[in-house]
Motif scaffolding. Structure first.
Motif, PDB file in Angstrom:
ATOM      1  N   ALA A 180      29.351 -12.527 -15.656  1.00 53.66           N
ATOM      2  CA  ALA A 180      28.008 -12.921 -16.078  1.00 53.66           C
ATOM      3  C   ALA A 180      28.090 -14.059 -17.089  1.00 53.66           C
ATOM      4  N   GLY A 181      27.557 -15.214 -16.692  1.00 57.36           N
ATOM      5  CA  GLY A 181      27.367 -16.300 -17.631  1.00 57.36           C
ATOM      6  C   GLY A 181      26.003 -16.141 -18.292  1.00 57.36           C
ATOM      7  N   ILE A 182      25.983 -16.020 -19.624  1.00 63.92           N
ATOM      8  CA  ILE A 182      24.749 -15.665 -20.338  1.00 63.92           C
ATOM      9  C   ILE A 182      24.625 -16.510 -21.598  1.00 63.92           C
ATOM     10  N   ASP A 183      23.412 -17.001 -21.852  1.00 69.08           N
ATOM     11  CA  ASP A 183      23.138 -17.708 -23.102  1.00 69.08           C
ATOM     12  C   ASP A 183      21.627 -17.805 -23.294  1.00 69.08           C
ATOM     13  N   PRO A 184      21.147 -17.818 -24.524  1.00 75.89           N
ATOM     14  CA  PRO A 184      19.705 -17.969 -24.727  1.00 75.89           C
ATOM     15  C   PRO A 184      19.175 -19.372 -24.455  1.00 75.89           C
ATOM     16  N   ASP A 185      20.033 -20.380 -24.476  1.00 73.63           N
ATOM     17  CA  ASP A 185      19.591 -21.773 -24.400  1.00 73.63           C
ATOM     18  C   ASP A 185      19.627 -22.272 -22.951  1.00 73.63           C
ATOM     19  N   PRO A 186      18.481 -22.680 -22.382  1.00 80.89           N
ATOM     20  CA  PRO A 186      18.492 -23.220 -21.014  1.00 80.89           C
ATOM     21  C   PRO A 186      19.435 -24.408 -20.842  1.00 80.89           C
ATOM     22  N   ASP A 204      21.435  -2.721 -25.477  1.00 78.17           N
ATOM     23  CA  ASP A 204      20.064  -3.195 -25.242  1.00 78.17           C
ATOM     24  C   ASP A 204      19.680  -4.341 -26.174  1.00 78.17           C
ATOM     25  N   GLY A 205      19.972  -4.169 -27.457  1.00 79.84           N
ATOM     26  CA  GLY A 205      19.557  -5.176 -28.431  1.00 79.84           C
ATOM     27  C   GLY A 205      20.278  -6.501 -28.278  1.00 79.84           C
ATOM     28  N   LEU A 206      21.467  -6.471 -27.700  1.00 82.22           N
ATOM     29  CA  LEU A 206      22.237  -7.697 -27.510  1.00 82.22           C
ATOM     30  C   LEU A 206      21.778  -8.486 -26.295  1.00 82.22           C
ATOM     31  N   LEU A 207      21.088  -7.795 -25.376  1.00 83.78           N
ATOM     32  CA  LEU A 207      20.689  -8.418 -24.104  1.00 83.78           C
ATOM     33  C   LEU A 207      19.176  -8.288 -23.903  1.00 83.78           C
ATOM     34  N   PRO A 208      18.396  -8.952 -24.751  1.00 82.89           N
ATOM     35  CA  PRO A 208      16.945  -8.874 -24.590  1.00 82.89           C
ATOM     36  C   PRO A 208      16.483  -9.642 -23.366  1.00 82.89           C
ATOM     37  N   SER A 209      15.301  -9.347 -22.911  1.00 78.80           N
ATOM     38  CA  SER A 209      14.712 -10.090 -21.805  1.00 78.80           C
ATOM     39  C   SER A 209      14.540 -11.554 -22.189  1.00 78.80           C
ATOM     40  N   GLY A 210      14.778 -12.441 -21.208  1.00 79.78           N
ATOM     41  CA  GLY A 210      14.530 -13.860 -21.427  1.00 79.78           C
ATOM     42  C   GLY A 210      15.757 -14.713 -21.584  1.00 79.78           C
ATOM     43  N   LEU A 211      16.950 -14.104 -21.673  1.00 79.08           N
ATOM     44  CA  LEU A 211      18.169 -14.904 -21.720  1.00 79.08           C
ATOM     45  C   LEU A 211      18.406 -15.602 -20.379  1.00 79.08           C
ATOM     46  N   GLN A 212      19.206 -16.649 -20.411  1.00 72.60           N
ATOM     47  CA  GLN A 212      19.597 -17.355 -19.201  1.00 72.60           C
ATOM     48  C   GLN A 212      20.816 -16.648 -18.598  1.00 72.60           C
ATOM     49  N   PHE A 238      24.360   1.097 -17.295  1.00 70.18           N
ATOM     50  CA  PHE A 238      25.004   0.863 -18.575  1.00 70.18           C
ATOM     51  C   PHE A 238      24.060   0.277 -19.612  1.00 70.18           C
ATOM     52  N   VAL A 239      22.828  -0.006 -19.222  1.00 71.72           N
ATOM     53  CA  VAL A 239      21.827  -0.578 -20.126  1.00 71.72           C
ATOM     54  C   VAL A 239      20.528   0.171 -19.878  1.00 71.72           C
ATOM     55  N   SER A 240      19.910   0.686 -20.922  1.00 73.19           N
ATOM     56  CA  SER A 240      18.766   1.568 -20.706  1.00 73.19           C
ATOM     57  C   SER A 240      17.488   0.826 -20.348  1.00 73.19           C
ATOM     58  N   THR A 241      17.463  -0.510 -20.519  1.00 75.28           N
ATOM     59  CA  THR A 241      16.277  -1.281 -20.143  1.00 75.28           C
ATOM     60  C   THR A 241      16.252  -1.602 -18.644  1.00 75.28           C
ATOM     61  N   THR A 242      17.318  -1.258 -17.932  1.00 74.49           N
ATOM     62  CA  THR A 242      17.356  -1.478 -16.487  1.00 74.49           C
ATOM     63  C   THR A 242      16.306  -0.620 -15.797  1.00 74.49           C
ATOM     64  N   GLY A 243      15.652  -1.159 -14.774  1.00 76.03           N
ATOM     65  CA  GLY A 243      14.655  -0.402 -14.034  1.00 76.03           C
ATOM     66  C   GLY A 243      15.291   0.654 -13.150  1.00 76.03           C
ATOM     67  N   PRO A 275      32.586 -19.249 -22.248  1.00 77.00           N
ATOM     68  CA  PRO A 275      31.884 -20.431 -22.760  1.00 77.00           C
ATOM     69  C   PRO A 275      30.867 -20.147 -23.857  1.00 77.00           C
ATOM     70  N   THR A 276      30.306 -18.932 -23.892  1.00 76.48           N
ATOM     71  CA  THR A 276      29.280 -18.597 -24.881  1.00 76.48           C
ATOM     72  C   THR A 276      29.502 -17.152 -25.329  1.00 76.48           C
ATOM     73  N   PRO A 277      29.022 -16.771 -26.503  1.00 77.93           N
ATOM     74  CA  PRO A 277      29.337 -15.441 -27.031  1.00 77.93           C
ATOM     75  C   PRO A 277      28.919 -14.275 -26.142  1.00 77.93           C
ATOM     76  N   LEU A 278      27.864 -14.427 -25.335  1.00 79.92           N
ATOM     77  CA  LEU A 278      27.397 -13.326 -24.505  1.00 79.92           C
ATOM     78  C   LEU A 278      28.000 -13.302 -23.107  1.00 79.92           C
ATOM     79  N   SER A 279      28.628 -14.383 -22.689  1.00 79.64           N
ATOM     80  CA  SER A 279      29.223 -14.432 -21.349  1.00 79.64           C
ATOM     81  C   SER A 279      30.393 -13.455 -21.270  1.00 79.64           C
ATOM     82  N   THR A 280      30.553 -12.813 -20.089  1.00 80.31           N
ATOM     83  CA  THR A 280      31.496 -11.700 -20.031  1.00 80.31           C
ATOM     84  C   THR A 280      31.882 -11.388 -18.591  1.00 80.31           C
ATOM     85  N   MET A 281      32.935 -10.565 -18.449  1.00 83.04           N
ATOM     86  CA  MET A 281      33.333  -9.989 -17.174  1.00 83.04           C
ATOM     87  C   MET A 281      33.524  -8.495 -17.384  1.00 83.04           C
ATOM     88  N   HIS A 282      32.956  -7.680 -16.478  1.00 81.46           N
ATOM     89  CA  HIS A 282      33.111  -6.233 -16.539  1.00 81.46           C
ATOM     90  C   HIS A 282      33.628  -5.711 -15.209  1.00 81.46           C
TER      91      HIS A 282
END
Length: 466
Positions: free
Chosen positions: A389-395, A317-325, A136-141, A352-359
């Protein structure tokens, strides 16, 4: 410097002299960049990263790690949440420089290097109006997703990624090179189709690819509903999915609306229930097949439209760049009972954060018609691959998103089928790995004993040989 450090440095320098690709060690420029993976929460310090130039380099690295008893990690896309493609003190085989593809349109196949992402493959196959089922994401290996099974937009139409694997070139633990297929090393080929990186280092994959939509153009996109409608939407979706034609796929989520165009700014970060649809069949049937989707409920936004398959595949892809927590929890589900739906509503309100989600990703249609023992991937009774997936840019927010994901999973797990998709699990121990393979686990152990009796390939969702 201690004797241990001196010895370790000497070993790394020995390897540097015998590989063709660049070796990056702790004292080399670029080391911190070389050891990064997609999940920014992973911070490991390998002994060396070898950006392999060819198969000969892979053989050299495997032999070297075995002789010196150095942990061995393999990096394709580096996308796995648990960060298995790096390890403290490990030798990392890094395929990022190996990204070629070759499409044979007459045979309907594509050969893919182990360093490719699915964006590389979509670019190559899309020129011929074709695609290989992926994620579902083209940056996946390509490598990691394939070896774990591969659920994606085309799963219902053409099966899992592993159902479309024709052959794989593999460097084994003893340094030998083989091609695994239905007729060559068939037991290894069976294990590679879902058993992860436990059995060797795959250097190249050959996949079947298929005509998709109208010259590679599908009809799809998101339909977004108010979070208050979650329970109604889930019940409708649950009841609708079994009767849909294979050509229509849709994954369902609780999520925050992405804070970016083309989503209306007034909706940014709003907590919602959403379904992302993909119709990959003949264009003349699109309106008929999508009619139930277009007619249901009172969506806040409907974004279904014709687009190249690669556009849908890369939309996030643009919403989920490498380096997020990241922190992931996963399970398979064979049904979506009302109790589970209530849980989704409750935790959707607590995102809890804008990028956190369930699919929830469907494993039905063509994928469910494959026998459970035909490949290592065992969950073939229909249903869904679920991930929280719990996701956020801030450690600083990692503990918060981790707690949300864990609590959500704890409440939802009793409604699951028991095991989880290995590509979406963290490092969760032996029993969770066993549960991922159902009745196929013992056969995987037998294959492991034959091809990797000393467990050289253990930085993964490990299937131990004993």
């Amino acid at each position: 410097m201690s004797t241990v450090e001196t010895t370790a440095d000497a070993v790394v320098e020995e390897l540097r002299q015998v590989v063709r690709g660049p070796l990056v060690g702790p004292d080399d420029p670029g080391y911190d960049e070389a050891r990064k993976v997609f999940n920014g929460a992973i911070d490991r310090h390998p002994a060396a990263v070898v950006r392999v130039a060819d198969v000969a380099d892979v053989i050299t690295c495997v032999d070297f790690a075995r002789r010196h008893q150095i942990p061995l990690a393999v990096r394709g896309g580096g996308h796995h949440g648990a960060g298995f493609s790096v390890g403290d003190g490990a030798l990392v085989i890094d395929f990022r420089g190996q990204r070629s593809t070759h499409v044979d349109p007459e045979a309907g196949t594509v050969q893919v290097d182990a360093g490719c992402t699915w964006g590389d493959v979509d670019h190559a196959t899309g020129a011929f109006g074709m695609a290989t089922p992926s994620g579902f994401v083209s940056t996946t290996g390509v490598a990691g997703l394939t070896l774990g099974g591969g659920t994606g937009y085309l799963t219902r139409h053409f099966g899992l990624t592993v159902d479309n694997l024709v052959s794989a070139d593999v460097v084994l633990a003893d340094g030998t090179f083989v091609t695994a297929s239905a007729t060559s090393h068939p037991d290894l080929f069976w294990a590679l189709r879902g058993g992860g990186g436990n059995f060797g280092v795959v250097t190249s994959f050959t996949f079947a690819c298929h005509p998709v939509g109208e010259a590679g153009e599908i009809v799809g996109g998101p339909v977004i509903y108010d979070l208050a409608d979650t329970e109604e939407v889930f019940r409708w979706y649950r009841d609708l999915m079994p009767g849909l034609p294979d050509e229509l796929n849709g994954w369902i989520a609780v999520m925050g609306v992405p804070s970016a165009a083309p989503f209306p700014e007034e909706m940014w970060a709003r907590k919602v229930c959403a379904i992302v649809w993909c119709y990959s069949g003949p264009r003349e049937r699109a309106d008929e097949v999508l009619a139930p989707v277009r007619e249901f409920g009172s969506p806040l936004l409907t974004g279904i439209q014709p687009m190249p398959y690669s556009v849908l595949q890369s939309a996030f892809d643009g919403l989920l760049p490498s380096g997020l927590q990241w922190y992931w929890k996963a399970d398979f589900f064979e049904e979506i009972p009302d109790a589970a739906i209530a849980t989704h509503r409750r935790y959707g309100e607590r995102i809890p954060t804008p990028l956190s989600t369930m699919h929830l990703y469907p494993i039905s249609g063509a994928a469910a018609r494959v026998p459970e023992d035909a490949t290592a991937f065992a969950y073939r009774r229909g249903g869904w691959n679920g991930v929280i997936a719990g996701i956020d840019p801030d450690p600083a927010n990692l503990a918060m998103v981790t707690a949300w994901a864990r609590d959500y999973w704890e409440d939802l797990h009793p409604t699951s089928a028991g095991g989880a998709y290995v590509n979406m699990m963290m490092d969760e121990g032996h029993e969770r790995v066993r549960a991922a393979y159902r009745g196929n686990y013992d056969r995987l152990v037998e294959v492991k004993r034959r091809y990797d009796p000393y467990n050289l390939f253990r930085l993964n969702q490990n299937i131990a040989p004993d």
